[in-house]
Design an enzyme around this catalytic site. Sequence first.
Site, PDB file in Angstrom:
ATOM      1  N   HIS A 144      11.409  28.197   1.436  1.00  0.00           N
ATOM      2  CA  HIS A 144      12.029  27.652   2.586  1.00  0.00           C
ATOM      3  C   HIS A 144      13.146  26.455   2.175  1.00  0.00           C
ATOM      4  CE1 HIS A 144      12.167  25.504   6.893  1.00  0.00           C
ATOM      5  NE2 HIS A 144      12.397  24.361   5.916  1.00  0.00           N
ATOM      6  N   GLU A 145      12.784  25.509   1.494  1.00  0.00           N
ATOM      7  CA  GLU A 145      13.486  24.515   0.842  1.00  0.00           C
ATOM      8  C   GLU A 145      14.850  24.875   0.188  1.00  0.00           C
ATOM      9  OE1 GLU A 145      13.610  21.385   2.187  1.00  0.00           O
ATOM     10  OE2 GLU A 145      11.369  22.059   3.230  1.00  0.00           O
ATOM     11  N   HIS A 148      17.468  26.064   2.136  1.00  0.00           N
ATOM     12  CA  HIS A 148      18.554  24.787   2.766  1.00  0.00           C
ATOM     13  C   HIS A 148      19.707  24.820   1.697  1.00  0.00           C
ATOM     14  CE1 HIS A 148      16.336  23.850   6.293  1.00  0.00           C
ATOM     15  NE2 HIS A 148      15.335  23.563   5.748  1.00  0.00           N
ATOM     16  N   GLU A 219      16.193  24.971  10.488  1.00  0.00           N
ATOM     17  CA  GLU A 219      14.653  25.041  10.094  1.00  0.00           C
ATOM     18  C   GLU A 219      14.117  26.376  10.627  1.00  0.00           C
ATOM     19  OE1 GLU A 219      13.184  22.926   8.310  1.00  0.00           O
ATOM     20  OE2 GLU A 219      14.824  21.533   8.379  1.00  0.00           O
TER      21      GLU A 219
END
Length: 302
Positions: A144-145, A148, A219
């Site tokens: 997930h990070e 970004h 997100e």
Amino acid sequence: MPRARSRYAPDRGLTGRMVTTMFLIGLLYVVFVGVLLAALRGSWPIILIITGGLFIAQFWFSDRIAAYGMGAREVTPEQAPELHGTIDRICALADMPKPKVAIAESDVPNAFATGRSEKTALVCATTGLLRRLEPEELEGVLAHEMSHVAHRDVAVMTIASFLGVLAGIITRIALWGGFGRSRPGNDPAGILLLLIPLISAVVYAISFLLTRLLSRYRELSADRAAALLTGRPSALASALTKVSGQMARIPTEDLRKAEPYNAFYFLPAFSAKESIGRIFSTHPTLEQRLDQLSRISTDLSR
């Protein structure tokens, strides 16, 4: 935009929202600086120097300041072999260069990414997160990070938030010292000076809402990209549920310290319960995130 060779699923919705947000923020910026130049005609070189200097500082140093504020400490593969191993696997899956890897000494279970580009990217996990998650869950969070970083939305959020920061500073200066007190009330320039605090407050409010809207979508986009990359949306859903449940057990004082950095975190220190509070939240609700992952899991199973 993600790198052409990244295997993270492209998100045209995120790209469109980032472009729209940057365009609207740009319009606000032009209007805002135009008002300042009109009101303070003799001081335009100072205005340009200050706004330009703040923008450069915001773009080049905000990620380092944020990482420092959150206690990120870069670690080597020897110091954190499991964390580095997980990052290595994600980089291989996504065909991305490896970011800097860091650990923050905090019992608050969370993770974050900073950096204006892949070359300066840093991915950090807290000791509380590393202690609580299983390997597959940790992989989902770190994927997930990394999303970004791949989608460059960290840099976009940094730029988008600049105008709000600048407008907020000017509003506070106006409240402390007051603009135009030495000007006569019937002087057009004096009236314009008196409008600066009001315009600054409006600009701050609009930019605040725009960045919050973008933050919530990014997100959801990162959850979706991570689930598709790893092929295990259930692991990310499990991590979300576990971290959310553990947040309630963290002392309020520790959560308050983490709250200013909510926009960076995988999960906010405090989640808005009321509908009005969700408008100002940096993250979508847990229910929204789990529902999206459930749909992705169903699609993958087909």
